[in-house]
Design an enzyme around this catalytic site. Sequence first.
Site, PDB file in Angstrom:
ATOM      1  N   MET A  13       0.841  -1.194   0.000  1.00 18.65           N
ATOM      2  CA  MET A  13       0.000   0.000   0.000  1.00 18.65           C
ATOM      3  C   MET A  13       0.876   1.243   0.000  1.00 18.65           C
ATOM      4  SD  MET A  13      -3.099  -1.122   0.113  1.00 18.65           S
ATOM      5  CE  MET A  13      -4.171   0.131   0.826  1.00 18.65           C
ATOM      6  N   CYS A  14       0.255   2.351  -0.343  1.00 12.36           N
ATOM      7  CA  CYS A  14       0.885   3.659  -0.293  1.00 12.36           C
ATOM      8  C   CYS A  14       1.512   3.859   1.091  1.00 12.36           C
ATOM      9  CB  CYS A  14      -0.189   4.714  -0.542  1.00 12.36           C
ATOM     10  SG  CYS A  14       0.396   6.388  -0.443  1.00 12.36           S
ATOM     11  N   PRO A  15       2.735   4.317   1.246  1.00 15.43           N
ATOM     12  CA  PRO A  15       3.593   4.912   0.223  1.00 15.43           C
ATOM     13  C   PRO A  15       4.583   3.922  -0.400  1.00 15.43           C
ATOM     14  CG  PRO A  15       4.591   5.270   2.362  1.00 15.43           C
ATOM     15  CD  PRO A  15       3.358   4.439   2.593  1.00 15.43           C
TER      16      PRO A  15
END
Lengths: 75, 383
Positions: A13-15
Amino acid sequence: MESNKKVDTTGLMCPMPIVKAKKALDELQPGEIMEVVSTDKGSLNDFQAWVKQTNHELLKHSEKDGIYTFLVKKN
Amino acid sequence: MSAITSQLQAMTAGELTRRILNQEPLFILDVRNGSDVADWQIEGESIELVNIPYFDLLDGVDAALEQLPESSDVLVVCAKEGSSKFVAEQLIEAGRSRVYYLEGGMKAWSEHLEPVLIGQLHDGGSLYQFVRIGKGCLSYMVISQGEAAIIDAVRMTDVFMNFAAEKGAAIKHTLDTHLHADHISGGRKLAKQTGAMYWLPPKDAEEVTFDYAKLEEGNIISVGNTTIEIQPIYSPGHTIGSTSFIIDNRYLLTGDILFVESIGRPDLAGKAEDWVGDLYTTLYNRYKALSDDLIVLPAHFGKVTELGMGGAVSARLGDLFKHNPGLQITVEADFRRMVSENLPQHPNAYQEIRQTNMGKIQPDDEQQREMEIGPNRCAVHDK
């Protein structure tokens, strides 16, 4: 198009997709191409903004079945 | 590592809401992309915000440190949570304390509902407003003698069910003032979950794919067994079926027709030209004929400055006729011009949202969440 390096960030997932992509890009020579694969929906928006901001080039991006692929050329 | 992470604190959307309502100073570092932040950000009179995208902070947070005050709490915000945690950890590593990240990111912020007591009703019941502070939506709950009615419910129906249960009330009715275009209604879902009756104005329901009870002028819906009555007033303008309610002879629920600092936009079903005249008639004839002392309770707020004491969004109708810019243009031709020249950008995915509210499409939870991203943009003067 042949890439010089492949970065798999599926499941992250982000980042993390951008973090891993940046690390890989740092190790490339100017003109070389990196391919990044991501499953994070937000990465489409983020890759476009990040590449623009850092003056590299987003050669191509595509999405198929929730998998995003980006081709980035280092400047 | 544990010494570092032990200092990093999560702030929930609820805590952030209370800080904003109490006007406690807070500095926000928003690490989303610039265009996302320009489109939609956390607002509050005591909030200061800077935007530095997280990918500009991957090599170090010096650029952020320069801009962040050491003397106040700093909240790092991103879309979901991951990047804000990542940046906040680095700020702490760089020696900062008083650093928080927003739990669940803007996603959680968009979905938080804060219940605010508006007032007691004559028979001992009460009226609550639910402030969806991140998106500007307002829902209402009338509670009387163990029964509850919910007006303009948003899709987070658990909040209403839990609140009613806490108050010992059974949800008997859910009502929508109109077919919403800016957010997905929770009215039908909530009715299904609780066995309540779902009410909608028939003129907004011509294309719906489900059964509903018709909200028509003259109908009276009782909540509890005595005096609380909900009286629909047919008030077209925002949509052709838009209906207002008067509750307890004291509160005027205006839906998206009249807001505290603005008026509703008439164009979200593609019929601005047809409906602007209805909007004029509703505001300047129908509402004008009502008591000045009615307390207006709209379905939205446009700016955080519209939040009053404790977060409530409300105003006396008579005061709105004096101060609301949308109520100062008494010549219909001027009104038409003002409205058509001041239409803001459309809300995100408003056509899909209308289709969802008509039952024509059934997006899953994640798709619904994404359709609703961003501010509501239902008012003429916003933006």
